[in-house]
Scaffold this motif. Structure first.
Motif, PDB file in Angstrom:
ATOM      1  N   PHE A 151       0.948  -1.372  -0.179  1.00 42.14           N
ATOM      2  CA  PHE A 151       0.045  -0.194  -0.713  1.00 42.14           C
ATOM      3  C   PHE A 151       0.839   1.606   0.159  1.00 42.14           C
ATOM      4  O   PHE A 151       0.829   1.856  -0.615  1.00 42.14           O
ATOM      5  CB  PHE A 151      -0.897  -0.287   1.085  1.00 42.14           C
ATOM      6  CG  PHE A 151      -1.948   1.888   1.097  1.00 42.14           C
ATOM      7  CD1 PHE A 151      -2.885   1.311   0.705  1.00 42.14           C
ATOM      8  CD2 PHE A 151      -2.247   1.453   2.187  1.00 42.14           C
ATOM      9  CE1 PHE A 151      -3.326   2.263   0.365  1.00 42.14           C
ATOM     10  CE2 PHE A 151      -2.584   3.375   2.762  1.00 42.14           C
ATOM     11  CZ  PHE A 151      -3.711   2.838   1.493  1.00 42.14           C
TER      12      PHE A 151
ATOM     13  N   ALA B 225       5.746  -0.021  -1.761  1.00 39.45           N
ATOM     14  CA  ALA B 225       7.441  -0.972  -1.289  1.00 39.45           C
ATOM     15  C   ALA B 225       6.721  -2.556  -2.322  1.00 39.45           C
ATOM     16  O   ALA B 225       4.807  -2.707  -2.708  1.00 39.45           O
ATOM     17  CB  ALA B 225       7.455  -1.601  -0.053  1.00 39.45           C
TER      18      ALA B 225
ATOM     19  N   ALA C 120      -1.703   4.482  -6.362  1.00 35.54           N
ATOM     20  CA  ALA C 120      -1.846   5.736  -5.784  1.00 35.54           C
ATOM     21  C   ALA C 120      -1.052   5.362  -4.608  1.00 35.54           C
ATOM     22  O   ALA C 120      -1.760   5.052  -2.861  1.00 35.54           O
ATOM     23  CB  ALA C 120      -2.815   6.964  -5.903  1.00 35.54           C
ATOM     24  N   VAL C 121       0.389   6.351  -3.424  1.00 35.87           N
ATOM     25  CA  VAL C 121       0.524   5.444  -2.905  1.00 35.87           C
ATOM     26  C   VAL C 121       0.484   7.147  -1.866  1.00 35.87           C
ATOM     27  O   VAL C 121       0.593   7.905  -2.563  1.00 35.87           O
ATOM     28  CB  VAL C 121       1.826   5.128  -2.825  1.00 35.87           C
ATOM     29  CG1 VAL C 121       1.867   3.828  -3.076  1.00 35.87           C
ATOM     30  CG2 VAL C 121       2.664   6.276  -3.358  1.00 35.87           C
ATOM     31  N   PRO C 122       0.599   6.234  -0.312  1.00 39.06           N
ATOM     32  CA  PRO C 122       0.177   7.740   0.348  1.00 39.06           C
ATOM     33  C   PRO C 122       1.059   8.769   0.527  1.00 39.06           C
ATOM     34  O   PRO C 122       2.377   8.210  -0.254  1.00 39.06           O
ATOM     35  CB  PRO C 122       0.142   7.118   1.697  1.00 39.06           C
ATOM     36  CG  PRO C 122      -0.347   5.638   1.578  1.00 39.06           C
ATOM     37  CD  PRO C 122       0.437   5.613   0.303  1.00 39.06           C
ATOM     38  N   GLY C 123       1.096   9.670   0.926  1.00 35.16           N
ATOM     39  CA  GLY C 123       2.309  10.997   0.553  1.00 35.16           C
ATOM     40  C   GLY C 123       2.056  11.843  -0.456  1.00 35.16           C
ATOM     41  O   GLY C 123       2.143  12.806  -1.367  1.00 35.16           O
ATOM     42  N   THR C 124       0.659  10.992  -2.179  1.00 34.35           N
ATOM     43  CA  THR C 124       1.341  11.796  -3.156  1.00 34.35           C
ATOM     44  C   THR C 124      -0.490  12.786  -2.752  1.00 34.35           C
ATOM     45  O   THR C 124      -1.139  12.364  -2.869  1.00 34.35           O
ATOM     46  CB  THR C 124       0.464  10.903  -4.063  1.00 34.35           C
ATOM     47  OG1 THR C 124       1.420   9.788  -4.260  1.00 34.35           O
ATOM     48  CG2 THR C 124       0.349  11.487  -5.150  1.00 34.35           C
ATOM     49  N   PRO C 125      -0.108  14.232  -2.871  1.00 31.22           N
ATOM     50  CA  PRO C 125      -1.356  14.708  -2.837  1.00 31.22           C
ATOM     51  C   PRO C 125      -2.134  15.012  -3.445  1.00 31.22           C
ATOM     52  O   PRO C 125      -2.153  14.831  -4.853  1.00 31.22           O
ATOM     53  CB  PRO C 125      -0.315  16.469  -2.610  1.00 31.22           C
ATOM     54  CG  PRO C 125       0.699  16.459  -3.725  1.00 31.22           C
ATOM     55  CD  PRO C 125       1.129  14.948  -3.575  1.00 31.22           C
TER      56      PRO C 125
ATOM     57  N   LEU D 176      -4.825  13.296  -4.240  1.00 30.08           N
ATOM     58  CA  LEU D 176      -5.307  11.909  -4.341  1.00 30.08           C
ATOM     59  C   LEU D 176      -5.817  10.423  -3.465  1.00 30.08           C
ATOM     60  O   LEU D 176      -5.670   9.547  -2.848  1.00 30.08           O
ATOM     61  CB  LEU D 176      -3.806  10.711  -4.802  1.00 30.08           C
ATOM     62  CG  LEU D 176      -3.282  11.831  -6.597  1.00 30.08           C
ATOM     63  CD1 LEU D 176      -3.155   9.943  -7.639  1.00 30.08           C
ATOM     64  CD2 LEU D 176      -4.312  12.156  -6.950  1.00 30.08           C
ATOM     65  N   GLU D 177      -5.299  10.651  -1.903  1.00 35.36           N
ATOM     66  CA  GLU D 177      -6.359  10.702  -0.645  1.00 35.36           C
ATOM     67  C   GLU D 177      -7.426   9.583  -1.315  1.00 35.36           C
ATOM     68  O   GLU D 177      -8.404  10.329  -1.808  1.00 35.36           O
ATOM     69  CB  GLU D 177      -6.793  11.818   0.195  1.00 35.36           C
ATOM     70  CG  GLU D 177      -5.225  12.807   0.938  1.00 35.36           C
ATOM     71  CD  GLU D 177      -4.954  13.519   0.289  1.00 35.36           C
ATOM     72  OE1 GLU D 177      -5.903  14.009  -1.290  1.00 35.36           O
ATOM     73  OE2 GLU D 177      -4.540  14.478  -0.003  1.00 35.36           O
ATOM     74  N   HIS D 178      -6.842   8.389  -0.649  1.00 32.70           N
ATOM     75  CA  HIS D 178      -8.891   8.400  -1.072  1.00 32.70           C
ATOM     76  C   HIS D 178      -8.728   6.873  -0.394  1.00 32.70           C
ATOM     77  O   HIS D 178      -7.387   6.280   0.773  1.00 32.70           O
ATOM     78  CB  HIS D 178      -8.684   7.702  -2.528  1.00 32.70           C
ATOM     79  CG  HIS D 178      -7.244   6.436  -2.886  1.00 32.70           C
ATOM     80  ND1 HIS D 178      -5.422   6.669  -2.943  1.00 32.70           N
ATOM     81  CD2 HIS D 178      -7.005   4.745  -2.550  1.00 32.70           C
ATOM     82  CE1 HIS D 178      -5.388   5.533  -2.771  1.00 32.70           C
ATOM     83  NE2 HIS D 178      -5.733   4.586  -2.447  1.00 32.70           N
TER      84      HIS D 178
END
Ligand code: SF4
Lengths: 353, 627
Positions: free
Chosen positions: B311, B314, B465-470, B472-474
């Motif tokens: 998620f 990696a 879409a990995v966390p940290g990508t502004p 694209l929070e989902h």
């Protein structure tokens, strides 16, 4: 409440923003589907209005939950999130937190999720001290499956699955976490926004696993389980606020306090008038020896006669994820040459004829 | 035949042979695996083709001298390309009565038997049920027996070292290795170097083992009863640089390489289990390649952490055996639902339940295929040999990353612990597995939103879409998702659509066509196999062809989805035979999908098929058709 400076900010490495954030920025467009009057609403509101304080980039916050009523939480948080499977959220969050230093990772779980099916993951996460904030919504019942007793239900509880009364002895989640060597353990009430926010803040600042037990009312299947802590008459006699650096006292006039029992070495409740102010234990959440915090957690019984709230323990210990990343970074001092790895030590060559 | 007089003190005949099978057998404490391993390295260094079959008990130290405590290592080496560790040994080294009793039935008449006589005491013989000492009666007269007091000789040789009697005797396996190394004209330098490195911290033990090794060599050289040595010339393999490798090591290297090819950090979340633990041990050594290894509290946490890492962007990997897959199945289902890449490595062993932990089996195929609640299709990839585990890991990773799906890789105990030469790949030939994370909102309705379940029209994969990508929070999770937006949906039509889309995504995975080995082009019988039975089936087909019969062999790397040409291949033959180390699991899938009357041949003995046994079965099929 005095903040406890451990010198290891829990959020180090997580990017911040200078943009002003509001509670509404953390709300999603999804309709919240808890029952009317459910304590989960209050916790959600508290979290949404507290997060802007941290000033973190929203995209670097992740909420991971298991299964249960409270585990719907991530759907309502406008951050990254995963609603996973029953009991496994701490394990999934461990992988995420270990591989991503730049994330603030929160676990949302319940008494059944964390203490029954997921008990193993919870204790191992706590002993490893993975940098996760674990919000354990304790309503002492299974809500989503419609009202069976849970591992925190009182003995003899009559539910659909226990028509003659439950036979199980319940867990005290704070004691359990301390037994698992948790570095941060706190407790709060869904109905006390201010106190809940203080504990959340302290948890966020803590580097390592922070377990926050939140007493949460389930009006449908276990209504009023914590009413004695909410009723303004009774609550002063029962709630023991833990304030770091302050003598532990409670009661409407502060007439009760906590003292060390010279006979057992443990803690007990005493009347301030009898023992004097100086005899009261001054709360220190940073005491390394977990037996102090454990003794606090045992002051009351399951019937909530005396219920300490606040931060029981907040001590420093290296976190698993920091150490794991440090090992990888240390190993990376060595060149990573795939060709020589594949060749190994002993090779032979076959020439073309 | 030639007489070599230059090499020793007496003339010894050197006989050239094209292949030899040696089996070292002893007590689990006798160091047979190490002995076999070293002999294998010597054969590899010499350039022979080889294949090995370690066979050891599940107990770490079963009671000494008993039948359950016997551990053996079989090595087949040759001057041509071979496919299996051999059915039966030409040479059996038995370190005690239990080893003799457990293995003698496999030694064909005329075979060479080398026995450590020191262990043939009354007590040890009784322990395994020998009424009389087989070394003293006629029961071994069919074999060339060499009786050697290995422990006594080793002890005497090591006396000057001052080592205790017990420690000195423990070096007797090196004596045996020295003797065999002499018999087969092997280089000794590598073993001596190995011993010095292995016991670098205990130089006196290193020297004692080297001394025992040389004593064994000299024993062969000076003892009249050993009149012949053998020479197996280097094999004519394809040109290139080779090394010897086991399946588990190749699998671990494949994972390291996959991370490099994908330019992603690797996160292994796992729990120790036989026979998969060596994958963890190996990967734990390669953190410098950006590999994190997490030994979790249980199987479920192992895969959970791996999925959490996926998620986060990696390459999440988990390794286990059949019982572990059972525990991980709910999380595999979550990975199916959340459509995230995840590598699940299953080194199959004998089952059900705890079964036979150190033995091999292919009985997890249907578990891999169907072992989850709901319609939860998962691609399945199977390596065919130890070295092939490397390529299989890369292929499984390609599928996982391209199609955003968990992938099951089915190795087994036979190839995990067995070894063979590996043509070390040129790094330039490794596939480019790089991925693109989502960076922009993608909604097609102009809302500027991010829809996590909007699919790539070609692969049907959803964006990663990995966390940290502004922006694209989902939120994802195990509840059914609305097509495209990914919101929770209980809509009946949506569920039906999503179930079909998930299936279509897996069915649409592009995989290479299966190739058929049918040299004459006239075969009417096709043998269809998968996974580790490649060697035995291939060897059996060669034997059948040597008898003048035609037979075709096809071997599946992809079990889900099947190669596109499989149906057409099956239809070309009058008879399809499917040998498996299970009760006919592939046969069931083939029959269901292609409506062919495939015949299953099964054996579930915890050991790989013998080529000889398969040969007999296949000959019957070929003859049956001709009749
Ligand atoms: S069942 Fe109870 S805990 Fe669940 S949503 Fe309703 S009130 Fe809340």
């Amino acid at each position: 409440m005095t903040t406890i400076d451990l010198g290891l900010p829990g959020l180090a490495g997580v990017p911040t923003t200078t943009e002003a954030q509001k509670a509404k920025d953390f709300k999603t467009d999804q309709e919240v589907r808890w029952c009317p009057g459910c304590g989960d609403y209050a916790v959600l509101a508290a979290v949404q209005s507290f997060l802007p304080e941290l000033g973190l980039k929203r995209e670097n916050i992740v909420f991971i939950s298991g299964i249960g009523c409270s585990s719907r939480f991530p759907y309502y948080m406008n951050t990254y999130g995963m609603h996973s499977i029953h009991g496994r959220a701490p394990a999934i969050a461990t992988g995420l937190a270990t591989s991503r230093e730049d994330l603030s990772v929160w676990v949302v779980t319940g008494d059944g999720d964390a203490l029954s099916i997921g008990g193993n993951h919870l204790i191992h996460t706590l002993r490893r001290n993975v940098n996760l904030k674990i919000l354990l919504f304790n309503n002492r019942i299974y809500g989503l499956t419609k009202g069976q007793y849970s591992p925190t239900s009182e003995e003899g509880k009559v539910t659909k699955s226990t028509p003659m009364g439950s036979l199980d002895h319940p867990f005290n989640p704070v004691s359990l976490a301390l037994g698992a060597d948790a570095t941060f353990v706190g407790r709060a009430l869904d109905s006390d926004r201010k106190q809940l926010t203080e504990v959340l803040r302290a948890a966020a600042e803590h580097r390592g696993s922070a377990l926050v037990e939140i007493y949460q009312n389930c009006p449908i299947f276990n209504d009023g389980a914590f009413d004695v802590l909410k009723d303004s008459e009774a609550k002063d006699e029962r709630i023991i606020p833990l304030v770091h650096g302050q003598p532990i006292r409670f009661g409407s006039e502060g007439q009760h306090g906590v003292v060390r029992d010279p006979k057992t070495g443990s803690l007990r409740i005493a009347e301030v008038a009898e023992v004097g102010l100086d005899a009261l234990v001054v709360h220190d959440a940073t005491i390394e020896d977990p037996s102090y915090a454990f003794a606090l957690s045992r002051l009351g019984s399951h019937d909530l006669d005396h219920t300490p709230v606040g931060v029981f323990r907040s001590v420093r210990r290296a976190t698993y994820d920091d150490l794991a990343r440090a090992q990888v970074n240390e190993a990376k001092q060595k060149p990573a040459n795939l060709g020589s790895l594949l060749r190994g030590k002993d090779t032979w060559t076959v020439l073309a004829d | 035949m030639s007489i070599d007089v230059g090499r020793g003190t007496r003339p010894v005949e050197v006989r050239k042979v094209d292949r030899v099978v040696i089996r070292f057998a002893g007590d689990s404490g006798d160091g047979m695996q190490l002995t076999g391993d070293r002999f294998t390295s010597e054969a590899a260094a010499f350039g022979n083709d080889l294949a090995t079959l370690p066979n050891f008990p599940a107990e770490i130290r079963a009671p000494q001298g008993t039948l359950p405590g016997v551990s053996s290592f079989q090595l087949h080496f040759a001057d041509y390309d071979i496919l299996t560790p051999g059915d039966r040994p030409d040479v059996l080294v038995a370190m005690n009565p239990a080893a003799l009793k457990a293995n003698i039935a496999d030694l064909p008449p005329g075979g060479t038997l080398i026995v450590n006589t020191d262990e043939f005491t009354k007590r040890n013989l009784t322990k395994v049920g020998y009424q009389a000492n087989p070394l003293e009666d006629e029961s071994l007269s069919a074999y060339h027996v060499h009786q050697v007091a290995m422990a006594t000789i080793t002890r005497a040789a090591l006396e000057p070292t001052g080592l205790s009697k017990k420690d000195a005797e423990r070096a007797k396996n090196m004596f045996a290795l020295g003797l065999l190394s002499w018999m087969y004209n092997r280089e000794t330098e590598g073993t001596e170097r190995f011993l010095r490195e292995k016991f670098a911290k205990l130089p006196e033990i290193a020297e004692a083992n080297i001394l025992a090794f040389r004593t064994g060599w000299n024993y062969g050289e000076t003892t009249e009863s050993f009149a012949v040595t053998y020479e197996v010339a280097p094999a004519k393999l394809s040109p290139g640089t080779y090394r010897q490798i086991t399946g588990n090591t190749a699998l671990a290297y494949g994972v390291v390489a996959a991370g490099q090819c994908a330019k992603l950090p690797v996160f292994l979340g796992t729990y120790p289990i036989t026979p998969a633990s060596d994958i963890l041990h190996e990967l734990a050594k390669h953190k410098n390649f950006g590999v994190t290894t997490f030994q979790a509290e249980d199987e479920i946490a192992g895969i959970g952490a791996a999925l959490g890492a996926s998620f986060g962007g990696a390459l999440g990997v988990t390794s286990t055996s059949g019982p572990g897959i059972a525990l991980k199945s709910e999380t595999i289902g979550l990975a199916v639902m959340t459509e995230m890449p995840l590598l699940v490595l299953d080194v199959q062993r004998g089952g059900p339940s705890t079964g036979l932990p150190t033995k091999t089996e292919q009985a997890d195929l249907l578990q891999a295929m169907f072992g989850r609640n709901g319609e939860a299709p998962v691609p399945i990839v199977a390596p065919r040999s130890p070295a092939d585990c490397f390529d299989a890991a890369l292929e499984a990773t390609r599928i996982a990353l391209t199609y955003r799906t968990p992938v099951l890789l089915l190795s087994d105990g036979y190839i995990a612990n067995g070894s063979e030469p590996w043509l070390i790949p040129d790094l330039d030939t490794l596939p480019d597995l790089s991925v693109e994370f989502a960076t922009e909102p993608n909604a097609t309705d102009g809302s500027g939103e991010f829809w996590p379940y909007l699919r790539d029209p070609e692969t049907l994969a959803r964006p990663w879409a990995v966390p940290g990508t502004p922006g694209l929070e989902h939120r994802i999770g195990g509840l059914e998702k609305a097509d495209r937006t990914g919101n929770i949906s209980y809509d009946p039509d949506n569920h039906d659509r999503m179930v079909r889309v998930r299936q279509a995504k897996i069915d649409g995975i592009t995989v290479d066509d299966v190739e058929v080995d049918d040299p004459s082009g006239r075969a009417r019988v096709l043998v269809l196999g998968w996974g580790s039975s490649f060697g035995p089936i291939g060897a059996a087909c060669r034997r059948v062809r040597r008898l003048g019969m035609d037979i075709a062999h096809a071997h599946l790397r992809h079990l889900n989805p099947f190669p596109k040409n499989l149906g057409e291949v099956l239809a070309r033959y009058d008879r399809v035979v499917v040998p498996e180390m299970n009760m006919g699991q592939l046969a069931m899938l083939i029959r269901a999908k292609y409506l062919v009357d495939a015949v299953s041949y099964t054996k579930v003995a915890g050991l790989p098929f013998k080529a000889e046994e398969l040969q007999d079965v296949l000959v019957d099929f070929v003859k049956g058709l001709d009749a």
